[in-house]
Structure formats: C-alpha cells, structure tokens
Scaffold this motif. Sequence first.
Motif, mmCIF file in Angstrom:
data_model
loop_
_atom_site.group_PDB
_atom_site.id
_atom_site.type_symbol
_atom_site.label_atom_id
_atom_site.label_comp_id
_atom_site.label_asym_id
_atom_site.label_seq_id
_atom_site.Cartn_x
_atom_site.Cartn_y
_atom_site.Cartn_z
ATOM 1 N N LEU A 1 0.824 -1.198 0.000
ATOM 2 C CA LEU A 1 0.000 0.000 0.000
ATOM 3 C C LEU A 1 0.862 1.253 0.000
ATOM 4 N N LYS A 2 2.005 1.192 0.691
ATOM 5 C CA LYS A 2 2.877 2.358 0.793
ATOM 6 C C LYS A 2 3.639 2.632 -0.506
ATOM 7 N N TYR A 3 3.563 1.716 -1.476
ATOM 8 C CA TYR A 3 4.210 1.903 -2.779
ATOM 9 C C TYR A 3 3.133 1.908 -3.871
ATOM 10 N N PRO A 4 2.383 3.004 -3.985
ATOM 11 C CA PRO A 4 1.252 3.038 -4.913
ATOM 12 C C PRO A 4 1.671 2.747 -6.357
ATOM 13 N N ASN A 5 0.896 1.903 -6.996
ATOM 14 C CA ASN A 5 1.039 1.601 -8.425
ATOM 15 C C ASN A 5 2.349 0.904 -8.790
ATOM 16 N N GLN A 6 3.042 0.344 -7.788
ATOM 17 C CA GLN A 6 4.292 -0.353 -8.069
ATOM 18 C C GLN A 6 4.092 -1.870 -8.055
ATOM 19 N N GLY A 7 4.515 -2.496 -9.127
ATOM 20 C CA GLY A 7 4.579 -3.948 -9.181
ATOM 21 C C GLY A 7 6.027 -4.398 -9.109
ATOM 22 N N TRP A 8 6.329 -5.341 -8.224
ATOM 23 C CA TRP A 8 7.690 -5.861 -8.069
ATOM 24 C C TRP A 8 7.693 -7.347 -8.386
ATOM 25 N N LEU A 9 8.788 -7.818 -8.976
ATOM 26 C CA LEU A 9 8.918 -9.244 -9.254
ATOM 27 C C LEU A 9 8.736 -10.068 -7.984
ATOM 28 N N ASP A 10 9.260 -9.578 -6.874
ATOM 29 C CA ASP A 10 9.179 -10.289 -5.599
ATOM 30 C C ASP A 10 7.731 -10.671 -5.266
ATOM 31 N N GLY A 11 6.824 -9.732 -5.527
ATOM 32 C CA GLY A 11 5.446 -9.897 -5.099
ATOM 33 C C GLY A 11 4.739 -11.067 -5.741
ATOM 34 N N VAL A 12 5.145 -11.436 -6.955
ATOM 35 C CA VAL A 12 4.499 -12.561 -7.624
ATOM 36 C C VAL A 12 4.778 -13.860 -6.859
ATOM 37 N N TYR A 13 6.000 -14.015 -6.393
ATOM 38 C CA TYR A 13 6.329 -15.201 -5.587
ATOM 39 C C TYR A 13 5.585 -15.167 -4.258
ATOM 40 N N MET A 14 5.473 -13.995 -3.675
ATOM 41 C CA MET A 14 4.861 -13.878 -2.351
ATOM 42 C C MET A 14 3.356 -14.147 -2.389
ATOM 43 N N GLY A 15 2.685 -13.619 -3.397
ATOM 44 C CA GLY A 15 1.232 -13.682 -3.407
ATOM 45 C C GLY A 15 0.603 -14.734 -4.298
ATOM 46 N N GLU A 16 1.165 -14.938 -5.484
ATOM 47 C CA GLU A 16 0.451 -15.738 -6.482
ATOM 48 C C GLU A 16 0.507 -17.244 -6.237
ATOM 49 N N LEU B 1 14.655 -11.266 -9.681
ATOM 50 C CA LEU B 1 14.457 -12.197 -10.788
ATOM 51 C C LEU B 1 14.423 -13.636 -10.272
ATOM 52 N N GLY B 2 15.165 -13.906 -9.210
ATOM 53 C CA GLY B 2 15.132 -15.232 -8.604
ATOM 54 C C GLY B 2 13.775 -15.574 -8.028
ATOM 55 N N TRP B 3 13.171 -14.632 -7.316
ATOM 56 C CA TRP B 3 11.819 -14.866 -6.784
ATOM 57 C C TRP B 3 10.853 -15.188 -7.922
ATOM 58 N N PHE B 4 10.918 -14.386 -8.980
ATOM 59 C CA PHE B 4 9.991 -14.582 -10.103
ATOM 60 C C PHE B 4 10.235 -15.925 -10.777
ATOM 61 N N SER B 5 11.497 -16.309 -10.922
ATOM 62 C CA SER B 5 11.835 -17.587 -11.556
ATOM 63 C C SER B 5 11.292 -18.756 -10.738
ATOM 64 N N MET B 6 11.435 -18.694 -9.421
ATOM 65 C CA MET B 6 10.892 -19.756 -8.579
ATOM 66 C C MET B 6 9.368 -19.789 -8.659
ATOM 67 N N ALA B 7 8.765 -18.613 -8.739
ATOM 68 C CA ALA B 7 7.309 -18.559 -8.861
ATOM 69 C C ALA B 7 6.839 -19.255 -10.133
ATOM 70 N N LEU B 8 7.573 -19.078 -11.225
ATOM 71 C CA LEU B 8 7.189 -19.693 -12.493
ATOM 72 C C LEU B 8 7.151 -21.216 -12.396
ATOM 73 N N VAL B 9 8.210 -21.804 -11.847
ATOM 74 C CA VAL B 9 8.237 -23.272 -11.805
ATOM 75 C C VAL B 9 7.297 -23.830 -10.745
ATOM 76 N N ASP B 10 7.055 -23.067 -9.687
ATOM 77 C CA ASP B 10 6.144 -23.547 -8.645
ATOM 78 C C ASP B 10 4.686 -23.437 -9.082
ATOM 79 N N ILE B 11 4.332 -22.377 -9.772
ATOM 80 C CA ILE B 11 2.937 -22.178 -10.175
ATOM 81 C C ILE B 11 2.504 -23.225 -11.195
ATOM 82 N N LEU B 12 3.426 -23.654 -12.031
ATOM 83 C CA LEU B 12 3.082 -24.619 -13.081
ATOM 84 C C LEU B 12 2.719 -25.985 -12.510
ATOM 85 N N GLU B 13 3.108 -26.249 -11.271
ATOM 86 C CA GLU B 13 2.673 -27.478 -10.603
ATOM 87 C C GLU B 13 1.246 -27.361 -10.080
ATOM 88 N N VAL B 14 0.743 -26.150 -9.998
ATOM 89 C CA VAL B 14 -0.569 -25.913 -9.392
ATOM 90 C C VAL B 14 -1.647 -25.701 -10.453
#
Length: 398
Positions: free
Chosen positions: A147-162, A235-248
């Motif tokens: 919330l404190k970073y309005p309109n910002q998308g970070w690669l990290d967040g995809v691993y954290m949330g998705e 980029l590491g967080w995002f890369s891990m998210a890619l391979v983990d999400i594909l299992e789901v």
Amino acid sequence: MLCDLTLILVTLASVVLARPQSYAVWAADSGIARGQGNGLDTRGRAIVSYEHGEFQWGLRQLYELTGNQTYFHYIVEGVDNIVFDNGTVHGSYTVTDFVLDPLRTGPTFLYLYEETGKSKYKLAADIFRGQLNAHPRTAQGQFWHKLKYPNQGWLDGVYMGEIFYAQYTSRFQPDNTTAWADITSQFQLMFENTIQNATAPNNTGLLYHGYDFSHKQVWASPDRGHSPEVWDRALGWFSMALVDILEVISTTNPGHNTILDILRTLAPRIRDAADPATGAWWLVITQPGRAKNYFESSGTAMFVYALLKAVRLGYVVDNDGSIVAAARKAYAYMTENWVVSNSDGTMNWLNTVIDPQVGSLDTTGDFDYYVSQPTNLNDLKGLAAFVLASLEYERLQN
C-alpha cells in the motif's frame, strides 16, 4: 581402559561433528539448530515472514522425501507461533497494510490444513485470501507490492502472493475461472512491464526489478515506468514462482501455457547471464564485472532451483544439456565458496545481500543503491534458497 574411553570419546565427537551427506539436509538442520524460520524474530516475537514461508517449503519437501518428523514438527511450531487457535494471524500482520510479502506463509497454512484437518489453518488462509479481494491494484490489474508503494509492481510480489492465490483457488475454488485468469494476468503484466527490450542498455532480455505504472518514481523509465537494473534476487523470486505455479495450475487451463511461455523465454537467458568463469550470477545482472558488483548467493541458489526444476518436470527442454550444465557449475561454486563448516556440525551460508533496504524501490533503485547494501551471514532468504537448490541438485544426482 583409558585407550578404550579415548576411542569412544573420539568416536562420539566424530558423530556429533559429522555433517549429513545431503547439503539440503545440512542446510535445513543448521537453520533449525539456530532457530531460524520458526515464526519468531531474533527477539522471540511472533513475525509473519515470507522467508519463513520459503524455508518451510524446503522443510516440507525434506519431510516428504525423508519421513523425518522433525521437519514437520518444526513447520507446525513455526505456524502455531503466528496463528492463534481461532485462526487469527498475528505477529504484526494487519490486512489493511496490504503487503504481499506475508502471504508467502499462506501455502504452509494450506498444507497444515490438509495434513491435520485443523480449522484454524483454513481460517488463517481465508484471512489471507480475503486480503487479495481488497488489495489495491494498478489500472491494468497488477497488485501493488505494498500500500505504501502506490502503483508499483515488483517481481518479488508474484512469488509472495500468487503461489498462495493459486493453491487456495485449486483447493477451494477450482472452477473459479475469474481467479485463474487473474493469477495468470499477474505473471503476464509483470513480465510485459519489466522485460528488457532490444534497445535497452546492457540488454540481457531479462526482467527489471519492478515498475511504477504511474511513472512518478525517480527511477521510473519513460516507456513503461520500469526500474533501471536487473537485480538477481528479484528475478530469482519470479523464476521460482514460475516453476512452482506450473505445478498448481492445470495444463488444461489456458493460463498454464501463458506462464510456460514466459518460463521458456527466460530460462535460456538466465543461463546465458551467468558468469562464464564461475557459473554464479552477479548481484546486478545488468552490470557484470563492474567495480563493487559481486556474485550474490541467494539469487544464484534461486536460479539453480528454478532451472533444474524446470528441466526435471519437462517445462523446459534442455536438448544440449547446457541448462543443467550451467546449474551444475553454479552449484559447485556455491558449495565451494558460500558453505562454511562449523565445529558444532552446522554450516554457515555466506554472501546473501540483506533486506529490507535492498529490497525496496523507494529510493534511486540504481546500481549504487544495490551494491551499497551489506551481505548477511546465514540470511534465511539465501539459506532457504540453498535448501531448495540442493533438493533439486540431489534429485538430479539420484
């Protein structure tokens, strides 16, 4: 008799100090011995921490591979430190802060609900899922990182949330096509807004750390508002998210191929961005060899995990063996340079750059900003990534 006693003591000492053959086990056991990733901060206070969720993912895999109950009990202990019996999540977590990072512990809630049937874990997961319903977004639909970073998308967040978002949807709302489309969109929007284009300086074809859709940040580029550098751990967080999400996400879901295409685009580029001599990855990937830049351990471990898992599960075809070879080379560098044996039988992990300062794009987001942050001994973000990388490497060996 004295000689026999001496022999016994020497034998016992060697048992105490002997390290496991598995680096994954050694790293995990060392983290547990230090009380890391147990839902408590260094002062013993409850904390909802994404790196604890990352570590718990490694412990879960070790438990399933070895049957060692120690890992399962440690996961339970860690979650019970942050979830009350009524399902309330505490440890400084507040829904209305709208931060994606804490949601990385959500997959552990779901796992423990499946394993124990205790309703408190489902209720805790429901709280996290409820946050996503109200979480602020860009006009395109990307979750704000905070919330404190309005309109910002970070690669990290995809691993954290998705990953949590997808696992929750798979378990409780498998036919929710709106949710699945939203999950896919989070990956796609992040990719499209942060990918380096052909005209970019120091072009690697990889992803910048994040972007500001409103273009208000000092670092925001004129075209898409992206930050100026490719930071290895983001980029590491995002890369891990890619391979983990594909299992789901089901192969029959159209989002599966969308995410698969992103992985297949990035995997060979990540391979090519490794330092040719060492096999490791630079902290700032877009500035290889520049003074003050260095090989960073958490990002390197994350790439090894993602690349090996992608090949193992058939997501990425490695016809010439170059992707696995790159991961092997990097893994050898990690074990030779960043693993240190201690006299008590544990291991130390070196060269992980600290958070939260370096994880924030609330200053300049430039090269000098990244390299000015110190590294941290036994930083759990790096140690947990090494557990995951070791699990994949040991699967490869076996």
